[in-house]
Design a protein around this motif. Sequence first.
Motif, PDB file in Angstrom:
ATOM      1  N   ASP A 159      -3.652  16.905 -39.019  1.00 11.14           N
ATOM      2  CA  ASP A 159      -3.100  16.155 -37.895  1.00 11.14           C
ATOM      3  C   ASP A 159      -3.961  16.393 -36.655  1.00 11.14           C
ATOM      4  OD1 ASP A 159      -1.021  15.280 -39.473  1.00 11.14           O
ATOM      5  OD2 ASP A 159       0.372  16.844 -38.812  1.00 11.14           O
ATOM      6  N   GLY A 160      -4.148  15.363 -35.889  1.00  7.66           N
ATOM      7  CA  GLY A 160      -4.894  15.491 -34.641  1.00  7.66           C
ATOM      8  C   GLY A 160      -6.311  14.971 -34.707  1.00  7.66           C
ATOM      9  N   ALA A 161      -6.783  14.535 -35.882  1.00 11.67           N
ATOM     10  CA  ALA A 161      -8.157  14.039 -36.002  1.00 11.67           C
ATOM     11  C   ALA A 161      -8.373  12.802 -35.125  1.00 11.67           C
ATOM     12  CB  ALA A 161      -8.482  13.730 -37.457  1.00 11.67           C
ATOM     13  N   ASP A 162      -7.360  11.918 -35.070  1.00 10.26           N
ATOM     14  CA  ASP A 162      -7.494  10.718 -34.240  1.00 10.26           C
ATOM     15  C   ASP A 162      -7.652  11.089 -32.770  1.00 10.26           C
ATOM     16  OD1 ASP A 162      -7.251   9.159 -36.476  1.00 10.26           O
ATOM     17  OD2 ASP A 162      -5.119   8.716 -36.185  1.00 10.26           O
ATOM     18  N   GLN A 163      -6.904  12.087 -32.333  1.00 13.31           N
ATOM     19  CA  GLN A 163      -6.970  12.512 -30.940  1.00 13.31           C
ATOM     20  C   GLN A 163      -8.343  13.092 -30.613  1.00 13.31           C
ATOM     21  OE1 GLN A 163      -4.898  12.095 -28.499  1.00 13.31           O
ATOM     22  NE2 GLN A 163      -5.956  13.351 -26.955  1.00 13.31           N
ATOM     23  N   VAL A 164      -8.888  13.907 -31.523  1.00 14.79           N
ATOM     24  CA  VAL A 164     -10.219  14.478 -31.303  1.00 14.79           C
ATOM     25  C   VAL A 164     -11.255  13.371 -31.188  1.00 14.79           C
ATOM     26  CG1 VAL A 164     -12.051  15.910 -32.288  1.00 14.79           C
ATOM     27  CG2 VAL A 164      -9.667  16.655 -32.439  1.00 14.79           C
ATOM     28  N   GLU A 165     -11.154  12.371 -32.066  1.00 13.70           N
ATOM     29  CA  GLU A 165     -12.126  11.277 -32.020  1.00 13.70           C
ATOM     30  C   GLU A 165     -12.018  10.493 -30.718  1.00 13.70           C
ATOM     31  OE1 GLU A 165     -13.743   7.517 -34.676  1.00 13.70           O
ATOM     32  OE2 GLU A 165     -12.239   8.882 -35.513  1.00 13.70           O
ATOM     33  N   ARG A 166     -10.802  10.244 -30.264  1.00 20.92           N
ATOM     34  CA  ARG A 166     -10.640   9.522 -29.001  1.00 20.92           C
ATOM     35  C   ARG A 166     -11.246  10.302 -27.839  1.00 20.92           C
ATOM     36  NH1 ARG A 166      -5.508   8.133 -31.230  1.00 20.92           N
ATOM     37  NH2 ARG A 166      -4.534   9.920 -30.180  1.00 20.92           N
ATOM     38  N   GLU A 167     -11.012  11.610 -27.817  1.00 23.68           N
ATOM     39  CA  GLU A 167     -11.556  12.427 -26.738  1.00 23.68           C
ATOM     40  C   GLU A 167     -13.082  12.467 -26.780  1.00 23.68           C
ATOM     41  OE1 GLU A 167      -9.792  16.264 -26.720  1.00 23.68           O
ATOM     42  OE2 GLU A 167      -7.744  15.517 -26.512  1.00 23.68           O
ATOM     43  N   LEU A 168     -13.622  12.542 -27.978  1.00 25.16           N
ATOM     44  CA  LEU A 168     -15.083  12.537 -28.102  1.00 25.16           C
ATOM     45  C   LEU A 168     -15.672  11.228 -27.606  1.00 25.16           C
ATOM     46  CD1 LEU A 168     -15.677  14.233 -31.584  1.00 25.16           C
ATOM     47  CD2 LEU A 168     -16.479  15.067 -29.370  1.00 25.16           C
ATOM     48  N   GLU A 169     -15.091  10.138 -28.025  1.00 23.77           N
ATOM     49  CA  GLU A 169     -15.602   8.832 -27.596  1.00 23.77           C
ATOM     50  C   GLU A 169     -15.512   8.687 -26.081  1.00 23.77           C
ATOM     51  OE1 GLU A 169     -17.204   6.738 -29.239  1.00 23.77           O
ATOM     52  OE2 GLU A 169     -16.776   7.127 -31.350  1.00 23.77           O
ATOM     53  N   ALA A 170     -14.438   9.216 -25.497  1.00 25.57           N
ATOM     54  CA  ALA A 170     -14.283   9.126 -24.042  1.00 25.57           C
ATOM     55  C   ALA A 170     -15.286  10.000 -23.309  1.00 25.57           C
ATOM     56  CB  ALA A 170     -12.861   9.527 -23.656  1.00 25.57           C
ATOM     57  N   MET A 171     -15.636  11.142 -23.910  1.00 25.76           N
ATOM     58  CA  MET A 171     -16.501  12.098 -23.223  1.00 25.76           C
ATOM     59  C   MET A 171     -17.977  11.882 -23.481  1.00 25.76           C
ATOM     60  SD  MET A 171     -14.265  15.576 -23.680  1.00 25.76           S
ATOM     61  CE  MET A 171     -15.510  16.522 -22.840  1.00 25.76           C
ATOM     62  N   LYS A 172     -18.323  11.075 -24.464  1.00 19.59           N
ATOM     63  CA  LYS A 172     -19.741  10.828 -24.726  1.00 19.59           C
ATOM     64  C   LYS A 172     -20.440  10.212 -23.521  1.00 19.59           C
ATOM     65  CE  LYS A 172     -19.687   8.473 -28.586  1.00 19.59           C
ATOM     66  NZ  LYS A 172     -20.267   7.729 -29.732  1.00 19.59           N
ATOM     67  N   SER A 173     -19.690   9.477 -22.727  1.00 22.58           N
ATOM     68  CA  SER A 173     -20.283   8.839 -21.555  1.00 22.58           C
ATOM     69  C   SER A 173     -20.718   9.855 -20.510  1.00 22.58           C
ATOM     70  CB  SER A 173     -19.287   7.859 -20.932  1.00 22.58           C
ATOM     71  OG  SER A 173     -18.116   8.550 -20.506  1.00 22.58           O
ATOM     72  N   LEU A 174     -20.205  11.099 -20.605  1.00 24.90           N
ATOM     73  CA  LEU A 174     -20.571  12.133 -19.639  1.00 24.90           C
ATOM     74  C   LEU A 174     -21.908  12.785 -19.969  1.00 24.90           C
ATOM     75  CD1 LEU A 174     -17.126  13.957 -19.320  1.00 24.90           C
ATOM     76  CD2 LEU A 174     -18.057  12.149 -17.849  1.00 24.90           C
ATOM     77  N   ALA A 175     -22.359  12.625 -21.204  1.00 26.78           N
ATOM     78  CA  ALA A 175     -23.579  13.289 -21.635  1.00 26.78           C
ATOM     79  C   ALA A 175     -24.797  12.454 -21.253  1.00 26.78           C
ATOM     80  CB  ALA A 175     -23.553  13.515 -23.145  1.00 26.78           C
ATOM     81  N   MET A 176     -25.927  13.154 -21.051  1.00 26.93           N
ATOM     82  CA  MET A 176     -27.179  12.475 -20.766  1.00 26.93           C
ATOM     83  C   MET A 176     -27.648  11.719 -22.007  1.00 26.93           C
ATOM     84  SD  MET A 176     -30.781  14.174 -19.503  1.00 26.93           S
ATOM     85  CE  MET A 176     -29.924  14.968 -18.136  1.00 26.93           C
ATOM     86  N   SER A 177     -28.039  10.496 -21.843  1.00 27.73           N
ATOM     87  CA  SER A 177     -28.439   9.673 -22.977  1.00 27.73           C
ATOM     88  C   SER A 177     -29.938   9.419 -22.961  1.00 27.73           C
ATOM     89  CB  SER A 177     -27.690   8.334 -22.944  1.00 27.73           C
ATOM     90  OG  SER A 177     -28.180   7.475 -23.946  1.00 27.73           O
ATOM     91  N   HIS A 178     -30.560   9.503 -24.137  1.00 19.94           N
ATOM     92  CA  HIS A 178     -31.967   9.150 -24.296  1.00 19.94           C
ATOM     93  C   HIS A 178     -32.092   7.876 -25.135  1.00 19.94           C
ATOM     94  CE1 HIS A 178     -33.358  12.862 -22.460  1.00 19.94           C
ATOM     95  NE2 HIS A 178     -32.519  13.531 -23.223  1.00 19.94           N
ATOM     96  N   GLY A 179     -31.014   7.097 -25.187  1.00 18.66           N
ATOM     97  CA  GLY A 179     -31.053   5.860 -25.934  1.00 18.66           C
ATOM     98  C   GLY A 179     -30.344   5.918 -27.270  1.00 18.66           C
ATOM     99  N   TRP A 180     -30.001   7.122 -27.723  1.00 17.49           N
ATOM    100  CA  TRP A 180     -29.287   7.285 -28.991  1.00 17.49           C
ATOM    101  C   TRP A 180     -27.828   7.559 -28.686  1.00 17.49           C
ATOM    102  CZ3 TRP A 180     -29.376   6.821 -34.153  1.00 17.49           C
ATOM    103  CH2 TRP A 180     -28.488   7.583 -34.923  1.00 17.49           C
ATOM    104  N   ASP A 181     -26.949   6.777 -29.300  1.00 18.58           N
ATOM    105  CA  ASP A 181     -25.513   6.976 -29.114  1.00 18.58           C
ATOM    106  C   ASP A 181     -24.989   7.825 -30.264  1.00 18.58           C
ATOM    107  OD1 ASP A 181     -22.876   6.789 -28.287  1.00 18.58           O
ATOM    108  OD2 ASP A 181     -22.553   4.861 -29.279  1.00 18.58           O
ATOM    109  N   PRO A 182     -24.622   9.094 -30.016  1.00 20.72           N
ATOM    110  CA  PRO A 182     -24.203   9.971 -31.109  1.00 20.72           C
ATOM    111  C   PRO A 182     -22.941   9.445 -31.802  1.00 20.72           C
ATOM    112  CG  PRO A 182     -24.656  11.246 -29.124  1.00 20.72           C
ATOM    113  CD  PRO A 182     -24.623   9.804 -28.726  1.00 20.72           C
ATOM    114  N   PRO A 183     -23.011   9.152 -33.094  1.00 17.66           N
ATOM    115  CA  PRO A 183     -21.819   8.677 -33.796  1.00 17.66           C
ATOM    116  C   PRO A 183     -20.828   9.814 -34.030  1.00 17.66           C
ATOM    117  CG  PRO A 183     -23.618   8.942 -35.340  1.00 17.66           C
ATOM    118  CD  PRO A 183     -24.188   9.205 -33.974  1.00 17.66           C
TER     119      PRO A 183
END
Length: 312
Positions: free
Chosen positions: A198-222
């Motif tokens: 239980d909670g895998a969906d929540q972790v994925e949502r948080e990751l997707e929301a926080m990826k925008s905070l990371a520095m990007s070099h053109g690759w979007d981490p799946p």
Amino acid sequence: MPLPPDLLEPLRRGEPRALGRAISWMENGHAGARDLMARVWPHLGRAAVIGITGSPGAGKSTLTDQLARALRARGQKVGILAVDPTSPFSGGAILGDRIRMQRIAADPGIFIRSMATRGALGGLARATQDAIDLLDAAGFDTVIVETVGVGQDEVDVVSCVQTCCVVLVPGMGDEIQAIKAGIMEVADLFVINKADRDGADQVERELEAMKSLAMSHGWDPPVLRTVAQQGEGISELLAQVEEHGRWLRAHGGLARKARERARLRFESLLAEEAVRRARAQAGPERVEAALRGIADRTLDPYTAVRGILGEA
């Protein structure tokens, strides 16, 4: 120092005894270590290097085990470097990931080495980079570096690998918040392991929301899901690792990572050699006197260093 004939050529053939001996040379600062690295250096650059990092309890060893099995099924030779905490008594690795990977340890196409951090910052032993190169020289197709799992200090892993997988699991509370300022930013792939909880969906949502905070070099981490204990999601993970490798080759990422690794490695070795020479030039008595002065507050560390270096 001339290299013994029973080391270099057997190492190039990938013989486990020679490989283990060579890695020990690098770890222990053997007199022949420098010559050994100089001899194998022209033969490097063929192995793919994958980093597996994340918090303790995320199932990194099981995931590494499954990845190695999948790569072996494709006919690859796989080297595994499991970087463990250091024993304060012996200086050796104390978790012993080889114990947790006994199912694959007998496979002649897999080489597993537990390495102690020995106080190295970032959770990686200095000799880990040397070990990666030795496995490369020994003809291993893929090297997997599984790190100690201590959190943000592990960001140094990115300097050693081509693809860095950050492993998380549901149900660990504020884990994502705890790592967002550090290791989140080095991830090439996010892996939600034990995704049947239980909670895998929540972790994925948080990751997707926080990826925008990371520095990007053109690759979007799946964000991928695995249940490593059952072997679920491993083929999808390998497919994304391969996709990231293709992206790096197409966008100059491999050269960029190689330059960054070269810089960090050069500076680390330079600092280590500078300390060794400074201690040797000053002598043990002056060094001990400086340490006593720092400890009893009669000498500040900056003045102590200038004194050891002979500066006014």
